[in-house]
Design a protein around this motif. Structure first.
Motif, PDB file in Angstrom:
ATOM      1  N   THR A  98      26.415  13.328   4.532  1.00  0.00           N
ATOM      2  CA  THR A  98      25.190  13.168   5.319  1.00  0.00           C
ATOM      3  C   THR A  98      24.880  14.509   5.978  1.00  0.00           C
ATOM      4  O   THR A  98      25.742  15.392   6.065  1.00  0.00           O
ATOM      5  N   ALA A  99      23.669  14.639   6.486  1.00  0.00           N
ATOM      6  CA  ALA A  99      23.297  15.871   7.193  1.00  0.00           C
ATOM      7  C   ALA A  99      24.216  16.089   8.399  1.00  0.00           C
ATOM      8  O   ALA A  99      24.624  17.221   8.686  1.00  0.00           O
ATOM      9  N   ALA A 100      24.567  15.012   9.086  1.00  0.00           N
ATOM     10  CA  ALA A 100      25.465  15.125  10.242  1.00  0.00           C
ATOM     11  C   ALA A 100      26.829  15.669   9.833  1.00  0.00           C
ATOM     12  O   ALA A 100      27.408  16.503  10.534  1.00  0.00           O
ATOM     13  N   GLN A 101      27.346  15.222   8.707  1.00  0.00           N
ATOM     14  CA  GLN A 101      28.629  15.736   8.226  1.00  0.00           C
ATOM     15  C   GLN A 101      28.542  17.221   7.896  1.00  0.00           C
ATOM     16  O   GLN A 101      29.437  17.988   8.232  1.00  0.00           O
ATOM     17  N   ARG A 102      27.485  17.617   7.238  1.00  0.00           N
ATOM     18  CA  ARG A 102      27.337  19.029   6.863  1.00  0.00           C
ATOM     19  C   ARG A 102      27.189  19.925   8.081  1.00  0.00           C
ATOM     20  O   ARG A 102      27.580  21.088   8.043  1.00  0.00           O
ATOM     21  N   ASN A 103      26.661  19.386   9.168  1.00  0.00           N
ATOM     22  CA  ASN A 103      26.465  20.178  10.383  1.00  0.00           C
ATOM     23  C   ASN A 103      27.593  20.023  11.387  1.00  0.00           C
ATOM     24  O   ASN A 103      27.536  20.587  12.467  1.00  0.00           O
ATOM     25  N   GLY A 104      28.612  19.232  11.033  1.00  0.00           N
ATOM     26  CA  GLY A 104      29.760  19.061  11.911  1.00  0.00           C
ATOM     27  C   GLY A 104      29.441  18.281  13.169  1.00  0.00           C
ATOM     28  O   GLY A 104      30.013  18.541  14.224  1.00  0.00           O
ATOM     29  N   ARG A 105      28.559  17.304  13.082  1.00  0.00           N
ATOM     30  CA  ARG A 105      28.122  16.557  14.254  1.00  0.00           C
ATOM     31  C   ARG A 105      28.516  15.080  14.188  1.00  0.00           C
ATOM     32  O   ARG A 105      27.770  14.229  14.628  1.00  0.00           O
TER      33      ARG A 105
END
Length: 64
Positions: A46-53
């Motif tokens: 997910t975008a959150a995973q890629r951004n470390g969030r």
């Protein structure tokens, strides 16, 4: 005793950053990117995973 798979002159590993620390968000994701390209990382995260969030959402769901 049998001979090893690699000749003794081959290095044990590859050193890419001997003089400074490398900060990878995820070794798995970097290896996936190296093997299959950036689109594979996008397709499996997910975008959150890629951004470390994701820590807050993971800790909020702890025990569920």
């Amino acid at each position: 005793m049998t001979a090893g798979k690699f000749p003794p002159e081959e290095p044990v590993g590859i050193v890419e950053s001997a003089d400074h620390m490398v900060m990878l968000r995820s070794l798995y994701l970097q290896q996936l990117r190296d093997r299959l390209g950036g689109q594979a990382v996008i397709d499996t995260t997910t975008a959150a995973q890629r951004n470390g969030r994701i820590w807050d959402s993971l800790s909020a769901r702890a025990g569920e």
